[in-house]
Design a protein around this motif. Structure first.
Motif, mmCIF file in Angstrom:
data_model
loop_
_atom_site.group_PDB
_atom_site.id
_atom_site.type_symbol
_atom_site.label_atom_id
_atom_site.label_comp_id
_atom_site.label_asym_id
_atom_site.label_seq_id
_atom_site.Cartn_x
_atom_site.Cartn_y
_atom_site.Cartn_z
ATOM 1 N N THR A 591 0.737 -1.085 -0.120
ATOM 2 C CA THR A 591 -0.150 -0.095 0.005
ATOM 3 C C THR A 591 0.759 1.197 0.042
ATOM 4 O O THR A 591 2.043 1.177 0.460
ATOM 5 C CB THR A 591 -0.806 0.171 1.154
ATOM 6 O OG1 THR A 591 -0.115 -0.032 2.696
ATOM 7 C CG2 THR A 591 -1.759 -1.140 1.220
ATOM 8 N N ASN A 594 -1.580 7.068 -0.962
ATOM 9 C CA ASN A 594 -2.192 7.605 -2.139
ATOM 10 C C ASN A 594 -3.889 7.077 -2.195
ATOM 11 O O ASN A 594 -4.078 6.350 -1.155
ATOM 12 C CB ASN A 594 -1.555 7.176 -3.654
ATOM 13 C CG ASN A 594 -1.238 5.580 -3.438
ATOM 14 O OD1 ASN A 594 -2.015 4.684 -2.844
ATOM 15 N ND2 ASN A 594 -0.053 5.103 -3.747
ATOM 16 N N GLU A 595 -4.557 7.437 -2.998
ATOM 17 C CA GLU A 595 -6.021 7.231 -2.933
ATOM 18 C C GLU A 595 -6.592 7.178 -4.200
ATOM 19 O O GLU A 595 -6.014 7.742 -5.432
ATOM 20 C CB GLU A 595 -6.616 8.412 -1.964
ATOM 21 C CG GLU A 595 -8.188 8.411 -1.821
ATOM 22 C CD GLU A 595 -8.502 7.193 -0.993
ATOM 23 O OE1 GLU A 595 -8.544 6.157 -1.607
ATOM 24 O OE2 GLU A 595 -8.610 7.245 0.083
ATOM 25 N N HIS A 597 -10.419 8.201 -4.655
ATOM 26 C CA HIS A 597 -11.559 8.576 -4.186
ATOM 27 C C HIS A 597 -11.987 9.966 -4.351
ATOM 28 O O HIS A 597 -11.179 11.220 -4.249
ATOM 29 C CB HIS A 597 -11.442 8.537 -2.629
ATOM 30 C CG HIS A 597 -12.717 8.719 -2.028
ATOM 31 N ND1 HIS A 597 -12.967 9.842 -1.055
ATOM 32 C CD2 HIS A 597 -13.852 7.919 -1.924
ATOM 33 C CE1 HIS A 597 -14.100 9.918 -0.617
ATOM 34 N NE2 HIS A 597 -14.521 8.878 -0.814
ATOM 35 N N ASN A 600 -9.248 13.112 -4.893
ATOM 36 C CA ASN A 600 -8.000 12.493 -4.481
ATOM 37 C C ASN A 600 -7.624 11.270 -5.605
ATOM 38 O O ASN A 600 -8.046 10.395 -5.133
ATOM 39 C CB ASN A 600 -7.860 12.562 -3.216
ATOM 40 C CG ASN A 600 -6.398 12.015 -2.676
ATOM 41 O OD1 ASN A 600 -5.730 12.007 -3.672
ATOM 42 N ND2 ASN A 600 -6.291 11.718 -1.517
ATOM 43 N N ALA A 603 -3.688 7.336 -6.764
ATOM 44 C CA ALA A 603 -3.332 5.860 -6.549
ATOM 45 C C ALA A 603 -2.954 5.231 -7.912
ATOM 46 O O ALA A 603 -3.518 5.440 -8.814
ATOM 47 C CB ALA A 603 -4.225 5.029 -5.770
ATOM 48 N N ALA A 629 -8.023 2.856 6.616
ATOM 49 C CA ALA A 629 -8.103 3.442 5.035
ATOM 50 C C ALA A 629 -7.153 2.637 4.349
ATOM 51 O O ALA A 629 -7.345 2.505 2.886
ATOM 52 C CB ALA A 629 -7.921 4.621 4.930
ATOM 53 N N SER A 649 -10.828 -3.743 3.330
ATOM 54 C CA SER A 649 -10.561 -2.306 3.822
ATOM 55 C C SER A 649 -10.529 -2.151 5.276
ATOM 56 O O SER A 649 -11.353 -2.971 5.943
ATOM 57 C CB SER A 649 -11.187 -1.085 3.004
ATOM 58 O OG SER A 649 -12.436 -1.089 3.597
ATOM 59 N N ASN A 745 -3.588 3.801 -0.243
ATOM 60 C CA ASN A 745 -3.881 4.304 0.937
ATOM 61 C C ASN A 745 -2.566 4.345 2.007
ATOM 62 O O ASN A 745 -1.539 4.260 1.445
ATOM 63 C CB ASN A 745 -5.219 4.191 1.818
ATOM 64 C CG ASN A 745 -5.706 5.305 2.265
ATOM 65 O OD1 ASN A 745 -5.278 5.913 3.395
ATOM 66 N ND2 ASN A 745 -6.485 6.094 1.697
#
Length: 767
Positions: A591, A594-595, A597, A600, A603, A629, A649, A745
């Protein structure tokens, strides 16, 4: 075909608050219905619960909402009430409070999530007061009032770590009342005092999960079943609500799902009762429970219409409310678990209607004793505001009968409301003469439920709770199926019997015959006598989705990182991911900070083309996240703002003291054009089965060309054999979807992908 029988039909109301029901006309029972029930009466009716009152009508109660926007009303009705003679045709029947009558201690709070019961001769309406974080209680002599404020039922603090909302009462066989409540993210239970006006004694946590709420407990056979909803109730087309269940041998738990996972475990749960199935209904949840006259159970709940999910803004409310009309569907018990329509989910088209009209019996509301034949003296009809007409017996202690002129079938459900101030009152089934009948007595002198089977057969005695009030109405229901007799005694027909009895019936007694009531003594009252053919239970679920032929896959047994060579079927968005390696038989992906969502989108995403037509993508993943997350799993990806996601998650438990939940998170992201103003990008989850360090994940895709939608259903497994099939998310069809993987995340966890396999089909329609 069901026989034509007498059924009450409701007159259209001219006012908003009802007096006891007026005289009604004869009408045939409806053969079918279509959801939403009451959709032509009110615009929305969230968190519905129902009760069959002593006047023979069903009443429904809902959360405070703007139920008449389409008529030009800009405000809300406080705990609105509906009424129906047949559970299909409804009319507005008033509200519990108005702005003028709302108690001052509410501090002007909106009022949510009513729960209605019948306790010691009065209607109890529990409701949430979110502005005060507590549960209120109002009582009334009739189901439409007048309502008396009984104040809050919970102390401050309540002893439960979460909100004092979404309450429901349950009465056990010993007469003890239990109150369940809680939301965001824990459900608690505590015993109440004898008159069920406030809790006392210890508070027990019985369930926790992300946005777990809406508890409703019923007893079925040897188990107590806790129904609840999770994810989100009220986010329009992004509402991931589902109804789930756990069961226990005690009203205080532990409750477990159908894989044996404790509802207190820090993970998402299975045993899904009702979820979205890709038709017009989104976010089915917050259920009530009822039983029709044939003994068939039904779930009453709300759902969100996919193409019209949002209400207009209401003055004084800082958000847009979601349209949540009342839905009704058959509840089946299969292999010991409740499931909506055998697993088909919320219904959209015409369905067989509940049985609400007897083939024999009477409500005594019109025409006196018509349809019933007295055998013995002392029978007459009296009237009172709640029951309206009812039969009363003022004779001596010699047994006297009031029997139907028509015969009921051998396999039968019969019931009656009985009240005893002197002697004993009985429900009579299969009567041919005094020596050939079944009688279930409420015997005041012996303080017991007593069944008699005619000459030559021993009676059976079941003690009633110590506080049982014979001078209050109780419902006695008898079912005869073959040679099995089941009797239950309840106050309100809400799945919480205070007495249960089962016994064998000789075939000489299990035959067609009259239904009616019997009396010994000068203080026996009876009402709502009915008999109908006993329902036929559904015993098999609709087939679960199965994958077809293997189309292609990647076993990740090479040395090259996917998407880094010209001949790789994979490609990257913002990749390759940092730290990603091939271990010889797995894709190892740490992981990162980063994301993916909303706005944002940082990732890395690993993609490959999906096949044409319907398909299922499956992966096996080893992943042990330990921070909020962190997540990893599979995608069906169109772009950064339009995708479906199924991941393991980690989410925080609200008011959980730092506890972390491991969840199967099935989410979607896309535009939400129905809001005012339109929302460019929205995101929301459903929650699937239990999470584990090793999981199997599936996303099944269907192109709904008729409605121009992409439909995706998720499934999870902890052993690769037993699957928890989730609900369905949809998005309007635009561009093609690609198959994707993510691990994102917070840093610190590593996802090990064993393979990705793509199969034909795997999506089943259950509309």
């Amino acid at each position: 075909m069901r026989p034509t029988v007498l059924a009450a039909a409701v007159a259209v109301l001219s006012g908003l608050v009802l007096a006891p029901a007026p005289a009604v006309a004869e009408a045939p029972a409806p053969a079918t219905y279509t959801n939403p029930v009451a959709g032509d009466v009110v615009d929305t009716f969230p968190d519905p619960v129902t009760i069959r009152a002593r006047d023979g009508f069903w009443y429904a109660y809902g959360t405070q909402n703007p139920v008449f926007q389409s008529r030009g009303e800009t405000g809300e009705r406080m705990l609105p009430i509906l009424r129906s003679a047949d559970l299909v045709n409804w009319e507005y029947a008033g509200e519990v409070f108005t702005q003028e009558t709302q108690p001052a201690w509410h501090d002007g709070s909106r009022l949510w999530a009513p729960d209605v019961r019948y306790v010691d001769g009065r209607y109890y309406l529990y409701y949430s007061v979110p502005g005060r974080n507590t549960v209120g209680l109002a009582t009334a002599p009739t189901p439409t009032g007048p309502w008396t404020d009984e104040g809050p039922t919970l102390p401050e603090p309540s002893g439960c770590p979460t909100g004092g909302i979404d309450q429901a009462l349950f009465t056990d066989t010993d007469g003890t009342h239990w109150l369940y409540w809680g939301s965001y993210d824990t459900i608690c239970v505590a015993r109440t005092n004898a008159d069920a006006t406030h809790i006392e004694g210890p508070v027990t946590q019985v369930a926790r999960g992300r946005r777990m709420e809406g508890a409703f407990v019923v007893r079925h056979e040897e188990f107590y079943y806790l129904f609840y909803s999770d994810a989100g109730c009220c986010d329009g087309a992004y509402s991931g609500y589902q109804v789930k269940a756990g069961r226990s041998t005690s009203p205080t738990g532990p409750f477990t799902d159908d894989e044996g996972v404790d509802l207190m475990a820090l993970t998402s749960k299975g045993a899904i009762v009702a979820g979205a199935n890709g038709n017009r209904w989104i976010g089915p949840g917050h259920n009530g429970f009822l039983t029709d006259l044939a003994g068939q159970d039904w779930l009453v709940y709300h759902g969100i219409p996919a193409r019209d999910p949002d209400l207009a803004r209401v003055p004084g409310i800082d958000r847009q409310l979601t349209r949540r009309p009342m839905l009704l569907d058959r509840l089946d018990w299969i292999d010991g678990w409740p499931v909506l329509r055998a697993g088909a989910g919320p219904s959209e088209g015409p369905q067989r209607a509940p049985v609400t009209a007897p083939v024999a019996g009477s409500t005594f509301n019109e025409n006196g004793l018509a349809g019933m034949h007295p055998v013995g003296r002392g029978w007459s009809v009296e009237h009172e505001p709640d029951a309206r007409g009812y039969a009363t017996h003022a004779g001596g202690h010699r047994t006297s009968y009031l029997l139907s002129t028509g015969r009921a079938p051998a396999d039968v459900r019969a019931e009656a409301d009985l009240r005893v101030t002197d002697g004993a009152a009985g429900l009579v089934v299969g009567h041919r003469d005094r020596n050939h009948q079944v009688v279930a007595w409420l015997d005041r002198d012996r303080h017991a439920l007593v069944t008699e089977l005619g000459r030559g057969h021993a009676e059976e005695v079941t003690p009633l709770p110590a506080g049982f009030r014979f001078d209050s109405w109780h419902n006695v229901a008898v079912e005869v199926r073959g040679t099995r007799l089941t009797v239950e005694v309840t106050e309100d027909r809400m799945g919480d019997p205070v007495a249960l009895q089962e016994r064998h019936v000789p075939r000489s007694a299990a035959r067609r015959g009259a239904v009616g009531v019997a009396a010994r003594g000068a203080g026996v009252d009876a009402d709502n006598v009915s008999a109908v053919p006993l329902y036929r239970p559904v015993t098999e679920r609709v087939p679960e989705p199965e994958v077809g032929e293997l189309l292609f896959g990647d076993e990740f047994d090479g040395a090259e990182v996917p998407g880094t060579t010209p001949d790789s079927p994979w490609r990257w968005v913002r990749g390759p991911a940092a730290g990603l390696t091939m271990t010889g038989d797995e894709l190892s992906w740490p992981t990162g900070n980063n994301e993916l969502h909303l706005g944002n989108n940082t990732a890395p995403v690993l993609l490959r083309d999906a096949p044409a037509g319907d398909f299922t993508v499956e992966t096996r993943i080893e992943f042990a996240p330990d921070q909020v997350a962190q997540q990893a799993g599979i995608l069906l990806y169109e772009n950064d703002d339009r995708y479906f996601k199924l991941v393991h998650s980690v989410l925080p438990l609200h008011r959980g003291g730092g506890a972390l939940l491991h969840v199967s998170e099935f989410g979607k992201e896309g535009e939400r054009p129905t809001t005012t103003p339109p929302t460019p990008v929205a995101n929301a989850p459903m929650f699937g089965g239990p999470a584990a360090d090793t999981m199997w994940l599936r996303l099944s895709f269907h192109a709904d060309t008729e409605h121009g939608e992409n439909e995706v259903r998720a499934a999870t497994s902890r052993d690769g054999r037993h699957w928890v099939h989730n609900g369905v998310w949809t998005l309007p069809t635009r561009d093609d979807l690609d198959i994707g993987l993510v691990s994102m995340n917070r840093t610190g966890a590593v996802a090990e992908f064993d393979y990705v396999r793509v199969y034909r089909a795997g999506f089943s329609h259950t509309r």
